[in-house]
Structure formats: structure tokens, C-alpha cells
Enzyme design. Structure first.
Site, PDB file in Angstrom:
ATOM      1  N   LYS A   6       0.854  -1.187   0.000  1.00  0.00           N
ATOM      2  CA  LYS A   6       0.000   0.000   0.000  1.00  0.00           C
ATOM      3  C   LYS A   6       0.883   1.227   0.000  1.00  0.00           C
ATOM      4  O   LYS A   6       2.021   1.179   0.472  1.00  0.00           O
ATOM      5  CB  LYS A   6      -0.884   0.027   1.254  1.00  0.00           C
ATOM      6  CG  LYS A   6      -2.121   0.880   1.094  1.00  0.00           C
ATOM      7  CD  LYS A   6      -3.184   0.082   0.365  1.00  0.00           C
ATOM      8  CE  LYS A   6      -4.515   0.762   0.314  1.00  0.00           C
ATOM      9  NZ  LYS A   6      -5.558  -0.230  -0.036  1.00  0.00           N
TER      10      LYS A   6
HETATM   11  N1  GLU Z   1      -7.248  -0.126  -3.303  1.00  0.00           N
HETATM   12  C1  GLU Z   1      -8.000  -1.319  -3.553  1.00  0.00           C
HETATM   13  C2  GLU Z   1      -8.057  -2.194  -2.319  1.00  0.00           C
HETATM   14  O1  GLU Z   1      -7.934  -1.733  -1.211  1.00  0.00           O
HETATM   15  C3  GLU Z   1      -7.515  -2.054  -4.801  1.00  0.00           C
HETATM   16  C4  GLU Z   1      -6.072  -2.433  -4.824  1.00  0.00           C
HETATM   17  C5  GLU Z   1      -5.592  -2.942  -6.180  1.00  0.00           C
HETATM   18  O2  GLU Z   1      -6.398  -3.057  -7.097  1.00  0.00           O
HETATM   19  O3  GLU Z   1      -4.401  -3.232  -6.280  1.00  0.00           O
HETATM   20  O4  GLU Z   1      -8.312  -3.366  -2.408  1.00  0.00           O
END
Ligand code: GLU
Length: 429
Positions: free
Chosen positions: A115
Site C-alpha cells: 500500500k
Molecule cells: N485499493 C484497492 C483495495 O484496497 C484495490 C487495490 C488494487 O487493485 O491493487 O483493495
């Protein structure tokens, strides 16, 4: 059942990270794995903090702080969104990266978890400032990202345009186009059909499974749904529920919420928000206004928290009147609230399952990009549903086998998958 006690070396004061670590401790106790392995999976693998300047439209220079955390990369390159919010901090990003590891493992994607985030209010900046900030942030974290290393995607405060800037910055540095470095891109530069709607749609796939599992036999028009959050996840979940004929009685965003026990016209609300200069619900006329706090306690069948983490707490959980909770957001329920819901018999379909539709279609986008072969929307949705329903069934199986709640079952399933892969690979050197 094997109860291992994991030494908690890893502590934090941040409630979101505390939530992630406590969920982990609870689940890992059910696995028959070495304590050292349990401790290893708890830690982020690597983390980068960057402080960087951005030239604003008035010529001034402002310094921003951003992060990228790789939590675990045993199953493959790490995957996870980039968040723009004033609430971002390193511990929050660590928690979200850890949840990405479990989410990807749970739906069987060949990815680890990551993240990123920048401390910024994206609504307070112009497009050109956001472009400059995104490009400079991308270049600051460029050592950590790549189509085989770590693949960012949108999250709170970011969108397809943000991904286009990230992809362009990475590609300009490499000297050739690398669409697979990010997912959630616009369609005309290699995005996937259905990616934008995927998280919300997946939430509703899981809601349908849960309604079946828990014996809600009424027709959709007699099942009331409350959605907190009207960003990408909440809006698309509300839209999909509305399309399927469910009675969406309340929605909200940062500006507050609207409630009509007879059901809201979601199409009108979506049009309103899309035309609003700040993309908010504020100023819509008609239904009664409710605050975000009131909304969580409205009488309804299904509550979908799809905004921030930490919304359901020890304080409000006893007053929640929903019969089922489906988590669109990451980490909306604190562990104390989880305990209350277990005691009150209110099932919670956990985030790493319920909102996994987004990263699943991100995976489809990455695969399509690498193969340079693109699927139509039907194919995307068919595959998405198959993956989510399979994961749902697996979680139910683990839940029954261990006699635990659904969150713990989802975490057990996911953590075990990472644990077994780690043992198969062995520890280096
Ligand atoms: N931000 C989204 C999540 O929390 C998607 C992450 C992604 O597609 O890599 O799952």
C-alpha cells in the site's frame, strides 16, 4: 484446534494498525505453524518514506510526505492502492498493506500485499498540482514499483487519472510504455472493462451470497440497504444494489447523508454527485438528512460501510440495527465492535473478502496488459463472480471447520495460504 501464542513484538498506538495486528493474532492462533513463521508474516517486508517538493500553481513550493510499504511478497509481486488523504500515516499504510496480503491470498491471486499513500487533501489541489505531486511521488518510489515488483492501483482520493500519471512517469523513466506497472488505468491506455465498478460490484456479489446463507428469502425490494461512503466503492455498491431492485434507504459521504425509508433514487444521486463541483452529495434536495453517525444506526437489513476505517466501534456497535454487515471499506470495524457483533449474532462479511472485487479485476487488467489481449465486460464480470463465490464458499467452510466468525475464517484461510507457500519456498539462505 491448535492454539499457538504468538509473541507480540510488533506493537503500535495507531488504531487501524492495532486492528490489523489483533485480527492477525486472533486468526494465526488456529494455524499449526512455527512461531517464527507466524512472527515473520506479521511484519512489513520493506517500507519507504519520502519527503518531496511540489511546485503549486502560484509558484510556491510545498513539501509533501508519502509512503510505500511492501508487506509480504511470498506469493508474487506486491499489489495495493495509493491513497491521498490528510489521515495517511505510516502505521495506517502498514495495516492496509497487510490487509492486501490477506486479500490477494484469499482470492488466490499470485500477489503479495502493498500500500502507498501521500498526506494530502486532493480536493484542495488543482489538476496540475495533483499531476505534479503524483509524478514526483512516483519518481520517489520508482525503485520499489514495476510490473514484476509492485503494482499500484487507485484507493481513497486517487482514480484512473492518477494511475495514468503514474504509468506515464514510470514509462518516461524507462524509455518505453509499461502499462502493467499500475492497474485501474483509463480504458484508452490499457485499463480493463469493469475495473471502475469492480469493488462495488464485488461487495454486492458477497451480499447476495450472505443473504442466501443467512436465509433472507424476501424479494430484493423488501430488503433495505444502507451505504456509508459514496466514493468509488460506496457509489458503485449502491448503484448495483439499486439496479438489482434492492431498497437502498440511506447513503452518505463526508458531507453527510440522506435517508428515505421507502428507498432513494440512486440513479438521481449518482447524476447529482457527478455534476457536483466537489463530487459530493451535499445540496441534494428531497430526502431527510442524516449524519454519518446516525446513518450507521438506522434500521435496515444490510449495512455496507464503504468509507473510512474504524467506523464501527465499541460505542456504536450495540446500537447498530442492521441484520447483516458487508464491509466495502478496509478495516471499518474495530475488534471490540467485532466481538459485540459476534455476541449479538450479526454476521460481518469481512473486508478482505467483500471488497476483493477491486484487486481481482486489477489482476485481470494486469494479465490482459501483459498478454495484450483484452476481454469484454461480460467475461470480466463472469470471472470476477466465479472467483468471489469460490472464496466465499471457502471462507464458510473454514468458519464451520473451526467454529469461528467469518473474519477470523477469512484470515485463517489467507494466512494459511501465505504460510504454506513460505514453507514450500523455504527461508533464504
Ligand atoms: N485499493 C484497492 C483495495 O484496497 C484495490 C487495490 C488494487 O487493485 O491493487 O483493495
Amino acid at each position: 484446534m491448535v492454539a499457538h501464542v504468538v509473541p507480540s513484538v510488533h506493537t503500535t498506538a495507531d488504531p487501524t494498525y492495532q486492528t490489523a495486528l489483533r485480527q492477525y493474532d486472533r486468526a494465526v492462533a488456529y494455524l499449526d505453524i512455527p512461531d517464527g513463521l507466524a512472527e515473520f508474516m506479521k511484519w512489513p517486508r520493506r517500507e519507504l518514506t519520502v519527503n518531496f517538493p511540489v511546485r503549486l500553481d502560484d509558484g510556491q513550493i510545498q513539501i509533501f510526505t508519502g509512503f510505500r510499504v511492501h508487506h509480504n511478497t511470498v506469493l508474487g509481486p506486491s499489489k495495493g492502492g495509493v491513497r491521498y488523504s490528510t489521515h495517511v500515516n505510516l502505521d495506517e499504510i502498514r495495516a492496509l498493506a497487510m490487509w492486501m496480503t490477506w486479500k490477494c491470498a484469499l482470492v488466490n491471486l499470485p500477489y503479495g500485499g502493498a500500500k502507498g499513500g501521500v498526506i494530502v487533501d486532493p480536493k484542495a489541489h488543482s489538476m496540475s498540482e495533483l499531476a505534479n505531486l503524483t509524478r514526483r511521488f512516483t519518481s520517489e518510489i520508482i525503485l520499489l514499483i514495476g510490473p514484476n515488483i509492485d503494482i499500484p492501483a487507485p484507493d481513497m482520493g486517487t482514480n484512473a487519472q492518477t494511475m495514468a500519471w503514474m504509468m506515464d512517469t514510470y514509462s518516461m523513466t524507462m524509455g518505453y510504455s509499461v502499462p502493467a506497472v499500475v492497474t485501474g488505468k483509463p480504458l484508452n491506455i490499457g485499463g480493463s472493462m469493469g475495473r471502475e465498478e469492480a469493488t462495488g460490484r464485488g461487495v454486492i456479489v458477497c451480499m447476495l451470497e450472505a443473504l442466501r446463507q443467512y436465509g433472507f428469502n424476501r424479494s430484493p425490494k423488501d430488503i433495505s440497504v444502507v451505504v456509508q461512503g459514496f466514493g468509488n466503492v460506496g457509489m458503485n455498491a449502491a448503484k448495483r444494489a439499486y439496479e438489482l431492485g434492492f431498497k437502498v434507504v440511506a447513503v452518505s459521504d463526508v458531507s453527510g447523508g440522506y435517508y428515505n425509508p421507502r428507498g432513494l433514487n440512486i440513479r438521481e444521486l449518482v447524476d447529482y454527485v457527478n455534476r457536483h463541483p466537489k463530487k459530493q452529495l451535499d445540496g441534494f434536495r428531497g430526502p431527510d438528512r442524516v449524519t454519518n453517525a446516525e446513518l450507521l444506526e438506522l434500521p435496515c437489513d444490510v449495512l455496507i460501510p464503504a468509507a473510512l476505517e474504524g467506523q464501527l466501534t465499541a460505542e456504536n456497535a450495540p446500537r447498530v440495527r442492521a441484520k447483516l454487515i458487508v464491509e466495502g471499506a478496509n478495516g471499518p470495524t474495530l475488534p471490540e465492535a467485532d466481538d459485540i457483533f459476534i455476541e449479538r449474532g450479526i454476521p460481518v462479511i469481512p473486508d478482505i473478502l467483500a471488497n476483493a472485487g477491486g484487486v481481482t479485476v486489477s489482476y485481470f487488467e494486469w494479465v490482459q496488459g501483459l498478454q495484450e489481449f483484452f476481454w469484454d465486460e461480460d467475461e470480466v464480470y463472469r470471472r470476477l463472480e466465479r472467483i468471489l463465490v469460490r472464496a466465499y464458499d471457502e471462507v464458510v467452510h473454514t468458519m464451520e471447520a473451526n467454529n469461528v466468525d467469518m473474519r477470523t475464517a477469512a484470515q485463517i484461510t489467507a494466512i494459511n495460504r501465505v504460510a504454506q507457500a513460505t514453507l514450500t519456498r523455504g527461508f533464504y539462505p
